[in-house]
Design an enzyme around this catalytic site. Structure first.
Site, mmCIF file in Angstrom:
data_model
loop_
_atom_site.group_PDB
_atom_site.id
_atom_site.type_symbol
_atom_site.label_atom_id
_atom_site.label_comp_id
_atom_site.label_asym_id
_atom_site.label_seq_id
_atom_site.Cartn_x
_atom_site.Cartn_y
_atom_site.Cartn_z
ATOM 1 N N ASP A 367 0.842 -1.204 0.000
ATOM 2 C CA ASP A 367 0.000 0.000 0.000
ATOM 3 C C ASP A 367 0.876 1.251 0.000
ATOM 4 O O ASP A 367 0.653 2.181 0.773
ATOM 5 C CB ASP A 367 -0.928 -0.023 1.227
ATOM 6 C CG ASP A 367 -2.058 0.990 1.102
ATOM 7 O OD1 ASP A 367 -2.228 1.575 0.002
ATOM 8 O OD2 ASP A 367 -2.764 1.210 2.102
ATOM 9 N N ARG A 371 0.013 8.959 1.014
ATOM 10 C CA ARG A 371 -0.712 8.988 2.301
ATOM 11 C C ARG A 371 -0.042 8.089 3.335
ATOM 12 O O ARG A 371 -0.262 8.229 4.529
ATOM 13 C CB ARG A 371 -2.176 8.581 2.102
ATOM 14 C CG ARG A 371 -2.357 7.171 1.632
ATOM 15 C CD ARG A 371 -3.788 6.745 1.349
ATOM 16 N NE ARG A 371 -3.797 5.423 0.712
ATOM 17 C CZ ARG A 371 -3.621 5.202 -0.575
ATOM 18 N NH1 ARG A 371 -3.483 6.220 -1.384
ATOM 19 N NH2 ARG A 371 -3.578 3.975 -1.073
#
Ligand code: ATP
Length: 517
Positions: A367, A371
């Protein structure tokens, strides 16, 4: 350009050969500062296989150490000391907390110290001007900080090219770099005219005369960042399920898909980030298994997992606190005001460095995105949330209705289609992260849903070059988005390409002589 490895690169993952006999006994002698006793340093390497973080441990070369920074003991097992205090290292069995004895007569004299706060007396590492693992761009940033003067300098060792040293000097306007050449007998020189048996001697010499340098070496660069100890404390190094009552939540920092993140204090004193996971978002047993591995992943560009509270829900994950939050928000807030290409390349290089370490550990992030990169003080960027995507329940959790939250746009086509997550799918995501960096946090594939973007990608479409993105940087992104995973670069390659981005063979290092400045 393929997967070529850096010229003469040294393997980052290798275990340093042990240069000691299994047992070593130091002779007893006295100095003005300290009484060195007969001590037993255990450097045995047998026993159970060591987890990854033990591989990079520093074997003490000598047993008399000096404190590089002050440290306030956090538990009764630990020693408090001041920068400059000398101590004898009694036991290095534990990778990150060494047993030490201070030579003072008052207060606690024996206890554990964080290994990264001490260095052997008189070693290069103990010198105030030595900045280990500092890149050229980071050296420039450090030397240009207020408080440094004309003649402020540092000597740095390349992280990837062990044994290579460079001198960086602030001449009042800019930072100049010189390579330190090594002599076969262990000495150093900048120009063949003046050779030195030690780096100390070289620094002393150029402190008195310029002799071809841009200026004299007058003052070590200010050390503003004190490293974090390797764990919350000695006790949590191996037992990191902690009592949730030892945590105090102070301020909510953000909200992710799986819970909230709070700024907090551990034991009322140590600042930490507390991630609270929504009840049912993961199986605590799966998480504990993953966290066990994550705890052992240690690298300056990875967020350190400190501790967990898993005995009841919600599960808490305690990590180091990063002052400026997520890179995504940081980029959006700046939007080109103060962050420009050199800084952006440095951000990407730092992330690549953390990812290159994960690559050596065969650990897949799954991931990687702006962010999930966090921003600390002094332009330090660290990769966060590695491995977490795997333990959240429901493989399709990311394919929720709200398209803006899908990481589909960061996920390599083969990972979406065949669930084939590899280091190479992380490399694909890194290319998207580079896009986020150069566009100050823009959403990739604007106007398209994740699914639509995927369809276009399969027809050969790639994100076009952002307007402000230099061509060479875009080239690197395109390599990350190679349809064939095996042809995407390694993170090691990405790291050096980005670190060397502004360097050319001819222009990067100055020769010290009276004509060339
Ligand atoms: P997602 O859940 O989709 O991965 P996210 O990464 O933004 O999204 P979290 O990891 O829960 O979600 O983090 C939420 C926010 O909390 C981040 O955007 C960041 O601003 C802040 N944050 C997270 N970890 C830390 C930390 N260690 N130090 C400081 N701030 C943090």
């Amino acid at each position: 350009m393929g997967n070529c490895c850096r010229k003469n690169c040294s393997c980052l993952s290798g275990v340093l050969p042990c240069v000691f006999n299994n047992e070593k006994r130091a002779t007893s002698y006295t100095t003005n500062d300290i009484v060195i006793q007969n001590i037993h340093i255990n450097t045995q390497h047998d026993g159970p296989q060591l987890p990854p973080r033990f591989e990079n441990r520093r074997e003490p070369q000598i047993n008399t150490y000096v404190a590089l920074y002050s440290y306030e003991g956090r538990t009764p097992d630990e020693l408090s000391f001041k920068a400059g205090d000398k101590m004898v290292i009694l036991d290095t069995t534990h990778a990150s907390w060494w047993k030490a004895k201070l030579s003072r007569t008052r207060g606690k004299t024996e206890g554990y110290v964080p290994f990264n706060y001490v260095a052997p007396v008189s070693s290069i590492e103990s010198m105030p001007w030595f900045f280990k693992d500092t890149k050229r761009t980071a050296a420039e940033r450090l030397l240009l900080q207020p408080g440094n003067i004309t003649g402020s300098f540092l000597i740095r060792e390349s992280e990837s090219q062990k044994g290579e040293y460079s001198l960086s000097v602030f001449d009042g306007i800019a930072v100049k770099h010189y390579r330190l050449r090594k002599l076969d007998d262990g000495g150093f020189y900048i120009t063949a005219k003046s050779k030195f048996i030690s780096m100390n001697e070289l620094v002393e010499y150029y402190g008195k005369r310029e002799e071809g340098l841009c200026c004299k070496l007058l003052k070590p660069c200010l050390k503003t960042a004190i490293p974090l100890p390797p764990d919350l404390c000695y006790n949590t190094a191996d037992h990191w399920e902690i009592d949730r009552n030892s945590l105090k939540c102070l301020k909510k920092l953000g909200q992710g898909q799986f819970g909230e993140v709070w700024e907090g204090l551990w034991n009322n004193t140590i600042p930490v980030a507390i991630k609270t996971l929504k009840t049912g978002s993961m199986n605590p047993q799966d998480f504990l298994r993953e966290a066990q591995f994550m705890k052992n992943l240690r690298h300056p560009k990875l967020i350190q997992l400190y501790a967990v509270c898993t005995l009841e829900e919600p599960v808490y994950i305690i990590t180091e606190l990063m002052k400026h939050g997520s890179l995504h928000t940081y980029l959006q807030n700046d939007n080109g005001t103060s962050i420009h290409i050199p800084h952006q390349v440095d951000m990407a290089a730092q992330v690549a460095s953390g990812m290159a370490y994960l690559e050596t550990q065969s650990f897949i992030h799954r991931d990687l995105a702006a962010r999930n990169v966090l921003v600390g003080e002094n332009s330090v960027y660290k990769v966060a949330d590695f491995g977490l995507a795997r333990v959240f329940t429901g493989d399709d959790v990311y394919e929720a209705k709200n398209d803006t939250k899908l990481p589909l746009k960061w996920t390599a086509p083969e990972a979406v289609k065949y669930n084939k997550f590899t280091v190479k799918s992380d490399v694909w995501a890194f290319g998207i992260l580079m896009f986020e960096i150069v566009t100050y946090g823009k959403m990739p594939y604007p106007g398209l849903t994740g699914r639509q973007a995927l369809d276009k990608l399969e027809q050969g479409y790639r994100i076009p070059k952002p307007f402000t993105c230099p061509h060479d940087l875009y080239e690197i992104m395109l390599q990350c988005w190679n349809a064939k995973p095996e042809e995407r670069p390694t993170f090691e390659t990405l790291q050096w390409k980005l670190e060397d981005y502004f360097e050319t063979e001819a222009s990067s290092y100055l020769e010290a002589n009276s004509f060339v400045r």
